[in-house]
Scaffold this motif. Structure first.
Motif, PDB file in Angstrom:
ATOM      1  N   LYS A 159      27.971  -8.741  67.392  1.00 24.30           N
ATOM      2  CA  LYS A 159      29.162  -8.675  68.236  1.00 24.30           C
ATOM      3  C   LYS A 159      29.778  -7.283  68.209  1.00 24.30           C
ATOM      4  O   LYS A 159      30.049  -6.737  67.146  1.00 24.30           O
ATOM      5  CB  LYS A 159      30.197  -9.691  67.754  1.00 24.30           C
ATOM      6  CG  LYS A 159      31.536  -9.627  68.487  1.00 24.30           C
ATOM      7  CD  LYS A 159      32.554 -10.518  67.817  1.00 24.30           C
ATOM      8  CE  LYS A 159      33.934 -10.419  68.435  1.00 24.30           C
ATOM      9  NZ  LYS A 159      34.544  -9.073  68.284  1.00 24.30           N
ATOM     10  N   ARG A 212      34.415  -6.870  72.092  1.00 24.96           N
ATOM     11  CA  ARG A 212      34.153  -8.140  72.783  1.00 24.96           C
ATOM     12  C   ARG A 212      35.142  -9.205  72.328  1.00 24.96           C
ATOM     13  O   ARG A 212      35.255  -9.490  71.140  1.00 24.96           O
ATOM     14  CB  ARG A 212      32.726  -8.593  72.524  1.00 24.96           C
ATOM     15  CG  ARG A 212      32.231  -9.709  73.433  1.00 24.96           C
ATOM     16  CD  ARG A 212      32.166  -9.319  74.888  1.00 24.96           C
ATOM     17  NE  ARG A 212      31.406  -8.104  75.134  1.00 24.96           N
ATOM     18  CZ  ARG A 212      30.089  -8.077  75.317  1.00 24.96           C
ATOM     19  NH1 ARG A 212      29.380  -9.190  75.241  1.00 24.96           N
ATOM     20  NH2 ARG A 212      29.475  -6.934  75.559  1.00 24.96           N
ATOM     21  N   VAL A 213      35.841  -9.789  73.285  1.00 26.91           N
ATOM     22  CA  VAL A 213      36.837 -10.821  72.981  1.00 26.91           C
ATOM     23  C   VAL A 213      36.233 -12.195  73.219  1.00 26.91           C
ATOM     24  O   VAL A 213      35.694 -12.479  74.292  1.00 26.91           O
ATOM     25  CB  VAL A 213      38.096 -10.642  73.861  1.00 26.91           C
ATOM     26  CG1 VAL A 213      39.085 -11.765  73.606  1.00 26.91           C
ATOM     27  CG2 VAL A 213      38.735  -9.281  73.579  1.00 26.91           C
ATOM     28  N   ASP A 268      39.025 -18.595  73.794  1.00 27.04           N
ATOM     29  CA  ASP A 268      39.664 -19.557  72.907  1.00 27.04           C
ATOM     30  C   ASP A 268      39.246 -20.968  73.317  1.00 27.04           C
ATOM     31  O   ASP A 268      40.068 -21.768  73.783  1.00 27.04           O
ATOM     32  CB  ASP A 268      41.187 -19.398  72.965  1.00 27.04           C
ATOM     33  CG  ASP A 268      41.893 -20.246  71.911  1.00 27.04           C
ATOM     34  OD1 ASP A 268      41.242 -20.649  70.942  1.00 27.04           O
ATOM     35  OD2 ASP A 268      43.098 -20.505  72.096  1.00 27.04           O
ATOM     36  N   ASN A 289      38.743 -11.006  67.110  1.00 28.79           N
ATOM     37  CA  ASN A 289      38.435 -10.212  68.297  1.00 28.79           C
ATOM     38  C   ASN A 289      38.238  -8.732  68.005  1.00 28.79           C
ATOM     39  O   ASN A 289      37.503  -8.043  68.708  1.00 28.79           O
ATOM     40  CB  ASN A 289      39.544 -10.393  69.337  1.00 28.79           C
ATOM     41  CG  ASN A 289      39.494 -11.770  69.982  1.00 28.79           C
ATOM     42  OD1 ASN A 289      38.424 -12.365  70.099  1.00 28.79           O
ATOM     43  ND2 ASN A 289      40.639 -12.278  70.392  1.00 28.79           N
ATOM     44  N   LYS A 290      38.895  -8.200  66.966  1.00 28.91           N
ATOM     45  CA  LYS A 290      38.759  -6.781  66.639  1.00 28.91           C
ATOM     46  C   LYS A 290      37.628  -6.507  65.651  1.00 28.91           C
ATOM     47  O   LYS A 290      37.308  -5.350  65.376  1.00 28.91           O
ATOM     48  CB  LYS A 290      40.083  -6.253  66.084  1.00 28.91           C
ATOM     49  CG  LYS A 290      41.210  -6.245  67.101  1.00 28.91           C
ATOM     50  CD  LYS A 290      42.479  -5.656  66.516  1.00 28.91           C
ATOM     51  CE  LYS A 290      43.609  -5.647  67.540  1.00 28.91           C
ATOM     52  NZ  LYS A 290      44.854  -5.067  66.970  1.00 28.91           N
TER      53      LYS A 290
END
Length: 257
Positions: free
Chosen positions: A76, A80-81, A84, A128-129
């Motif tokens: 990843k 890249r987010v 949810d 996400n980070k």
């Protein structure tokens, strides 16, 4: 014009079942398995509509067997987010896991199919980070393993921390390692101690069992550090092992977490 040429297009599965002949269920399996061509192009959707004047052919190498549940390993990117949602939407999976970004070193021998991107469950997701190793699976046994044994699975991380003049002091750096090595309660969970070592002036390598969201950041904060980047290198016995950022591969049959 003949009456037949005016016929409404019919579902590919129905057309193939009549043409072979075979059951509708078997026809759907052939199609989803990537064994059917319409006018020379592989079509993997049994519901696809075909006209009478279109050619429908079954690959002579076709095997009538259930589709195996797949597990994908992905590096990843930090940018890249993840959505949810419990499952990765099929449209997003098709965008992220293409033939062009499939790892060239993938030794699985698996023919990629659209069915492999359906109902993918992200297990032990990353923030996400964060970047690094992520796992998506259709396999219930893999999902159970990752859930039932979550507290026993070791995660290996590379943690980048913000510059701090105090870190130039050897005693301070030793104190950081001691702090990271202490067990703690975090978000109501007993978090095992981390095995940590300095990889460079501003980079730590940590191995911790379990993966509570925010756990590594909390450990770093407790040690007086500010986390600036996080990458997961390994999950259980599965590692990135040279998988480039953004690329993916299939889990090999003999690989176990």
């Amino acid at each position: 014009m003949s009456p037949q040429s005016n016929a409404e297009p019919q579902r590919l599965a129905k057309r193939l079942a009549a043409q072979l002949p075979c059951s509708r269920s078997d026809a759907e399996n052939y199609i989803a398995g990537g064994w059917v061509r319409v006018d020379g192009l592989v079509v993997e959707e049994p519901m696809e509509r075909v006209r009478d004047d279109q050619s429908v052919q079954l690959d002579p190498r076709a095997k009538l067997e259930p589709l195996a549940s797949m597990t994908l390993i992905w590096h990843k990117p930090a940018t890249r987010v993840l959505p949810d949602e419990p499952l990765l939407p099929d449209a997003l999976a098709a965008k992220w896991f293409t033939q062009s970004n499939r790892f060239k070193g993938d030794r699985s021998g698996v023919r990629p199919l659209k069915a492999h991107l359906h109902k993918l469950l992200p297990v032990s997701p990353l923030g996400n980070k964060a970047s690094g190793l992520m796992v998506f699976t259709q396999n219930p046994s893999v999902a159970r393993k990752m859930t039932d044994d979550a507290g026993q699975l070791e995660h290996e991380w590379l943690a980048d921390v913000a510059a701090d003049p105090e870190l130039e002091d050897e005693a301070r750096r030793d104190a950081v390692l001691k702090s990271l090595g202490k067990a703690l309660f975090f978000d109501g969970w007993a978090v095992p101690s981390a095995r940590a070592s300095w990889q460079s002036e501003l980079r730590l390598r940590l191995a911790i069992k379990g993966n509570q969201p925010g756990q590594v950041a909390h450990l770093c904060e407790r040690a007086g550090l500010q986390l600036s980047g996080l990458r997961r290198l390994r999950l259980g016995r599965i590692s990135l092992a040279g998988l480039p950022v953004g690329e993916w591969r299939y889990l090999l049959p003999y690989e176990r977490f």
